[in-house]
Design an enzyme around this catalytic site. Structure first.
Site: not given
Ligand SMILES: [Zn+2]
Length: 283
Positions: A3, A51, A250
């Protein structure tokens, strides 16, 4: 997938250790840059961008790294044993007289001119934790493909940068819709975008990706990681399914009572869950 708040903390830690110091050891263990000699360069800053991590060096160079699934940066004092994994997993070493930063299992290690950073991060949407955060632009990008499932749209770093699977699932919960709900059907997209920023900001200095406000283990999330266990709000058993297509699939989590909208195994897209005639999570 990490995250954005995790990457933010890694950048802050590396910045604290390296910024302003001269590299006395540097080793990039990737074929393209194995012969690059960075020793003698001063580290200007380590900045997160979504990220991505950008380690800027004097002389106009940037080391671009990304953690992806299980990459990690660790910092060691002189003489301390490097414990982040076997030596063959080390992709980058940046040492100063003060400490050594070791990058393990980094899938992206790229040296480029700082002037060309846009090439590697220019595709990103507004950065939830960045100085350029622009909520209106994030909403505009999300709604540009109104038929896209909400979780998928939130995870697309070109829309807004910093959301991983934990927050994607939790934000769907907080919006009261399933991860498969078309983003164009979201009742108040600007509210969700605002909330995304608030949640990442609240977590940027602490671990745990807390979305409930409760930092105790097992109470940090409404539905994420709670498959087969009760929804943290209403007690209904949380459901789980795979979302997306390989290699982008996912695990999605949702509460059939608190969240409306399409989901695998449900015949009617808008049918409310058991006992929940359209009840939505508040706030
Ligand atoms: Zn619930």
């Amino acid at each position: 997938m990490p995250e954005g708040d995790s990457v933010y903390r890694v950048a802050a830690r590396l910045h604290e250790e390296l910024a302003g110091r001269v590299l006395t050891a540097a080793d990039l263990r990737v074929p393209a840059h194995a012969t690059a000699d960075l020793t003698g360069r001063r580290v200007l800053e380590v900045a997160p961008r979504g990220k991505h991590l950008l380690t800027r060096l004097d002389g106009g160079l940037t080391l671009h790294t990304h953690l992806r699934m299980d990459g990690r940066w660790a910092v060691y004092r002189p003489g301390e044993r490097w414990s982040g994994g076997p030596a063959w997993q080390i992709r980058a070493v940046l040492g100063t007289e003060h400490s050594t930063a070791v990058g393990y299992r980094l899938p992206v290690v790229e040296l480029l001119r700082s002037a060309e950073e846009e090439r590697v991060v220019g595709h990103l949407g507004p950065d939830l934790l960045g100085p350029d955060w622009d909520a209106g632009e994030a909403v505009r990008r999300l709604l540009a493909q109104p038929g896209r499932p909400l979780a998928e749209a939130l995870l697309d770093q070109r829309n807004l940068a910093g959301i991983g699977n934990v927050y994607a699932n939790e934000l769907c919960f907080l919006a009261g819709v399933t991860p498969w709900t078309p983003v164009g059907e979201l009742p108040r997209p600007e509210r969700l975008v605002e909330r995304s920023q608030q949640i990442l900001d609240a977590n940027r200095l602490r671990p745990g990706h807390v979305t409930t406000g409760d930092t105790r283990p097992g109470r940090r999330h409404w539905v994420y990681g709670r498959a087969g266990r009760p929804c943290a709000r209403c007690g209904t058993v949380v459901r789980t399914a795979t979302q997306g297509t390989p290699p982008q699939e996912r695990v999605a989590f949702w509460c059939p009572h608190c969240q409306r909208g399409p989901a695998p195994g449900t015949r009617t897209a808008t049918r409310p869950g058991p006992g929940g005639a359209g009840r939505r999570p508040g706030r």
